[in-house]
Design a protein around this motif. Structure first.
Motif, PDB file in Angstrom:
ATOM      1  N   LYS A  86       0.840  -1.196   0.000  1.00  8.80           N
ATOM      2  CA  LYS A  86       0.000   0.000   0.000  1.00  8.80           C
ATOM      3  C   LYS A  86       0.873   1.243   0.000  1.00  8.80           C
ATOM      4  CE  LYS A  86      -4.522  -0.916   1.787  1.00  8.80           C
ATOM      5  NZ  LYS A  86      -5.389  -0.953   2.920  1.00  8.80           N
ATOM      6  N   ARG A  87       1.939   1.173   0.799  1.00  2.80           N
ATOM      7  CA  ARG A  87       2.857   2.299   0.909  1.00  2.80           C
ATOM      8  C   ARG A  87       3.398   2.665  -0.469  1.00  2.80           C
ATOM      9  NH1 ARG A  87       7.547   4.192   3.212  1.00  2.80           N
ATOM     10  NH2 ARG A  87       6.783   5.856   4.491  1.00  2.80           N
ATOM     11  N   LYS A  88       3.803   1.634  -1.231  1.00  5.36           N
ATOM     12  CA  LYS A  88       4.374   1.872  -2.548  1.00  5.36           C
ATOM     13  C   LYS A  88       3.334   2.536  -3.449  1.00  5.36           C
ATOM     14  CE  LYS A  88       7.000  -0.514  -6.023  1.00  5.36           C
ATOM     15  NZ  LYS A  88       6.992  -1.805  -6.659  1.00  5.36           N
ATOM     16  N   LYS A  89       2.105   2.032  -3.372  1.00  7.85           N
ATOM     17  CA  LYS A  89       1.044   2.606  -4.213  1.00  7.85           C
ATOM     18  C   LYS A  89       0.825   4.070  -3.879  1.00  7.85           C
ATOM     19  CE  LYS A  89      -2.186  -0.876  -4.294  1.00  7.85           C
ATOM     20  NZ  LYS A  89      -3.609  -1.240  -4.238  1.00  7.85           N
ATOM     21  N   PHE A  90       0.821   4.379  -2.578  1.00 11.74           N
ATOM     22  CA  PHE A  90       0.634   5.774  -2.162  1.00 11.74           C
ATOM     23  C   PHE A  90       1.770   6.635  -2.697  1.00 11.74           C
ATOM     24  CE2 PHE A  90      -1.779   4.369   1.847  1.00 11.74           C
ATOM     25  CZ  PHE A  90      -2.984   4.527   1.214  1.00 11.74           C
ATOM     26  N   MET A  91       3.004   6.092  -2.608  1.00  8.14           N
ATOM     27  CA  MET A  91       4.162   6.858  -3.040  1.00  8.14           C
ATOM     28  C   MET A  91       4.055   7.193  -4.528  1.00  8.14           C
ATOM     29  SD  MET A  91       6.174   7.520  -0.643  1.00  8.14           S
ATOM     30  CE  MET A  91       7.828   7.844  -1.182  1.00  8.14           C
ATOM     31  N   GLN A  92       3.494   6.235  -5.295  1.00 10.19           N
ATOM     32  CA  GLN A  92       3.374   6.482  -6.730  1.00 10.19           C
ATOM     33  C   GLN A  92       2.344   7.561  -7.012  1.00 10.19           C
ATOM     34  OE1 GLN A  92       2.424   2.508  -7.714  1.00 10.19           O
ATOM     35  NE2 GLN A  92       4.541   1.911  -8.098  1.00 10.19           N
ATOM     36  N   GLY A  93       1.485   7.762  -6.028  1.00  9.79           N
ATOM     37  CA  GLY A  93       0.488   8.820  -6.157  1.00  9.79           C
ATOM     38  C   GLY A  93      -0.610   8.451  -7.138  1.00  9.79           C
ATOM     39  N   ASN A  94      -1.416   9.450  -7.408  1.00  9.32           N
ATOM     40  CA  ASN A  94      -2.567   9.235  -8.260  1.00  9.32           C
ATOM     41  C   ASN A  94      -2.507  10.296  -9.347  1.00  9.32           C
ATOM     42  OD1 ASN A  94      -5.051   9.097  -9.343  1.00  9.32           O
ATOM     43  ND2 ASN A  94      -6.176   9.389  -7.442  1.00  9.32           N
ATOM     44  N   ASN A  95      -2.592   9.850 -10.576  1.00  5.96           N
ATOM     45  CA  ASN A  95      -2.474  10.830 -11.664  1.00  5.96           C
ATOM     46  C   ASN A  95      -3.576  11.867 -11.621  1.00  5.96           C
ATOM     47  OD1 ASN A  95      -0.188   9.753 -12.625  1.00  5.96           O
ATOM     48  ND2 ASN A  95      -1.230   8.304 -13.966  1.00  5.96           N
ATOM     49  N   ASP A  96      -4.729  11.458 -11.099  1.00  5.27           N
ATOM     50  CA  ASP A  96      -5.838  12.398 -11.040  1.00  5.27           C
ATOM     51  C   ASP A  96      -6.060  12.867  -9.610  1.00  5.27           C
ATOM     52  OD1 ASP A  96      -7.952  13.955 -11.488  1.00  5.27           O
ATOM     53  OD2 ASP A  96      -9.386  12.338 -11.856  1.00  5.27           O
ATOM     54  N   ASN A  97      -5.235  13.842  -9.219  1.00  2.00           N
ATOM     55  CA  ASN A  97      -5.324  14.378  -7.858  1.00  2.00           C
ATOM     56  C   ASN A  97      -6.674  14.977  -7.553  1.00  2.00           C
ATOM     57  OD1 ASN A  97      -2.849  14.014  -6.572  1.00  2.00           O
ATOM     58  ND2 ASN A  97      -1.906  15.509  -7.907  1.00  2.00           N
ATOM     59  N   THR A  98      -7.376  15.399  -8.600  1.00  2.00           N
ATOM     60  CA  THR A  98      -8.605  16.155  -8.368  1.00  2.00           C
ATOM     61  C   THR A  98      -9.637  15.347  -7.584  1.00  2.00           C
ATOM     62  OG1 THR A  98      -9.410  15.449 -10.504  1.00  2.00           O
ATOM     63  CG2 THR A  98      -8.386  17.624 -10.395  1.00  2.00           C
ATOM     64  N   MET A  99      -9.573  14.023  -7.688  1.00  3.83           N
ATOM     65  CA  MET A  99     -10.566  13.208  -6.986  1.00  3.83           C
ATOM     66  C   MET A  99     -10.471  13.353  -5.471  1.00  3.83           C
ATOM     67  SD  MET A  99     -12.356  12.044  -9.242  1.00  3.83           S
ATOM     68  CE  MET A  99     -13.428  11.036  -8.242  1.00  3.83           C
ATOM     69  N   THR A 100      -9.305  13.776  -5.000  1.00  6.49           N
ATOM     70  CA  THR A 100      -9.129  13.894  -3.547  1.00  6.49           C
ATOM     71  C   THR A 100      -9.284  15.338  -3.077  1.00  6.49           C
ATOM     72  OG1 THR A 100      -6.755  14.154  -3.866  1.00  6.49           O
ATOM     73  CG2 THR A 100      -7.548  11.933  -3.412  1.00  6.49           C
ATOM     74  N   LEU A 101      -9.706  16.203  -3.981  1.00  4.11           N
ATOM     75  CA  LEU A 101      -9.728  17.621  -3.627  1.00  4.11           C
ATOM     76  C   LEU A 101     -11.127  18.219  -3.581  1.00  4.11           C
ATOM     77  CD1 LEU A 101      -6.636  18.938  -5.599  1.00  4.11           C
ATOM     78  CD2 LEU A 101      -6.792  18.335  -3.194  1.00  4.11           C
ATOM     79  N   HIS A 102     -11.291  19.129  -2.659  1.00 10.32           N
ATOM     80  CA  HIS A 102     -12.494  19.919  -2.379  1.00 10.32           C
ATOM     81  C   HIS A 102     -13.745  19.530  -3.137  1.00 10.32           C
ATOM     82  CE1 HIS A 102     -11.497  22.843  -5.718  1.00 10.32           C
ATOM     83  NE2 HIS A 102     -10.327  22.375  -5.474  1.00 10.32           N
ATOM     84  N   LYS A 103     -13.998  20.153  -4.315  1.00 11.01           N
ATOM     85  CA  LYS A 103     -15.335  19.987  -4.881  1.00 11.01           C
ATOM     86  C   LYS A 103     -15.639  18.554  -5.354  1.00 11.01           C
ATOM     87  CE  LYS A 103     -14.046  22.096  -9.289  1.00 11.01           C
ATOM     88  NZ  LYS A 103     -12.811  22.803  -9.163  1.00 11.01           N
ATOM     89  N   ASN A 104     -14.599  17.752  -5.529  1.00 10.17           N
ATOM     90  CA  ASN A 104     -14.846  16.370  -5.951  1.00 10.17           C
ATOM     91  C   ASN A 104     -14.931  15.387  -4.788  1.00 10.17           C
ATOM     92  OD1 ASN A 104     -14.856  17.014  -8.689  1.00 10.17           O
ATOM     93  ND2 ASN A 104     -12.624  17.073  -8.687  1.00 10.17           N
TER      94      ASN A 104
END
Ligand SMILES: Nc1ncnc2c1ncn2[C@@H]1O[C@H](COP(=O)(O)OP(=O)(O)OP(=O)(O)O)[C@@H](O)[C@H]1O
Ligand SMILES: [Mg+2]
Length: 249
Positions: free
Chosen positions: A11-29
């Motif tokens: 899981k740690r590795k997956k988190f480190m790679q991040g998510n290409n679509d950051n917007t899903m984790t942000l405010h209006k989404n």
């Protein structure tokens, strides 16, 4: 302190790679439940911060990279602004800035240019996101972030901004990697420490708190950043919890 820590390497590795679509984790989404958790953090912060402080300046840090500091800083500033307060989000991670990218705005000019004293007015550096939500991006990456963040000039900039805003939220680098967060700590009201479930390592977190306590940093509380649920990576926020006061018991 309540916590369940966490050693799932995959899981740690997956988190480190991040998510290409950051917007899903942000405010209006964000999902309703996640926004509600941020509002709870906002309410708890209002309760924790001194009543008489004109414009609280809240730093957001963590022990290591990738624990959700910038995500937390964006979403928290958003819920404060949504309530009607005039809020400034500052990207003070002058080494690996990310706020401009997350919010799809230009990263320069910004804080570093302001601190280098290029002579322009602060208002020319900040972006207006909506009604009362403003962002000061990082600006160009400077050679000496630690010195800049602890400088008299930083203090002056914050004092000027305090006159204009109701809240200032500052996104910072991690405590265990560089001393930037410690360096700015005496200029701000207090610090929130982000902990990421199944990612943050216990020994790193202990090191982080040791460091903060040694430097007499006012720790306002911790945010537990969520876990993934379901099959999609970063598909959902599971939970955010706010621990009002950190104790080592
Ligand atoms: N609760 C969450 N659920 C799903 N994805 C998340 C969550 N929090 C953060 N992320 C994702 O994890 C990655 C790292 O988050 P973020 O940039 O907020 O961390 P950070 O602590 O600021 O990292 P850095 O130390 O590199 O600045 C990003 O891709 C972000 O979208
Ligand atoms: Mg960040």
């Amino acid at each position: 302190m309540r916590m369940g820590l966490f050693g799932n390497k995959s899981k740690r590795k997956k988190f480190m790679q991040g998510n290409n679509d950051n917007t899903m984790t942000l405010h209006k989404n964000l999902k309703f439940t996640a926004i509600e958790q941020y509002k709870l953090i906002r309410a708890n912060l209002d309760f924790t911060l001194p009543d008489n402080e004109k414009c609280p300046v809240i730093g957001v840090t963590s022990s290591m990279r990738g624990e959700g500091k910038s995500t937390t800083a964006v979403n928290l500033s958003y819920v404060f602004a949504e309530k009607g307060s005039k809020v400034l989000l500052i990207d003070a991670d002058l080494r690996i800035p990310s706020i401009a990218k997350k919010l799809k705005i230009e990263s320069t000019p910004g804080l570093s240019d302001l601190l280098k004293g290029k002579g322009a007015k602060i208002s020319e550096f900040q972006s207006h996101l909506f009604d009362n939500w403003f962002v000061l991006p990082s600006g160009d990456i400077p050679p000496n972030p630690t010195e800049l963040l602890g400088s008299n000039r930083m203090e002056n900039v914050l004092n000027q901004l305090r006159e204009v805003f109701d809240y200032i939220i500052i996104d910072l680098p991690p405590v265990n990697i560089v001393s930037d967060a410690i360096s700015i700590s005496s200029l701000i009201s207090g610090m929130i420490v982000v902990i990421r479930e199944e990612y943050t390592e216990k020994k790193e977190l202990e090191r982080c708190f040791r460091q903060l306590n040694l430097s007499n940093v006012n720790i306002l509380g911790c945010v537990m950043n969520g876990t993934e649920t379901g099959s999609k990576m970063y598909g959902k926020y599971k939970k955010y919890k706010y621990y009002q006061h950190y104790t080592t018991e």
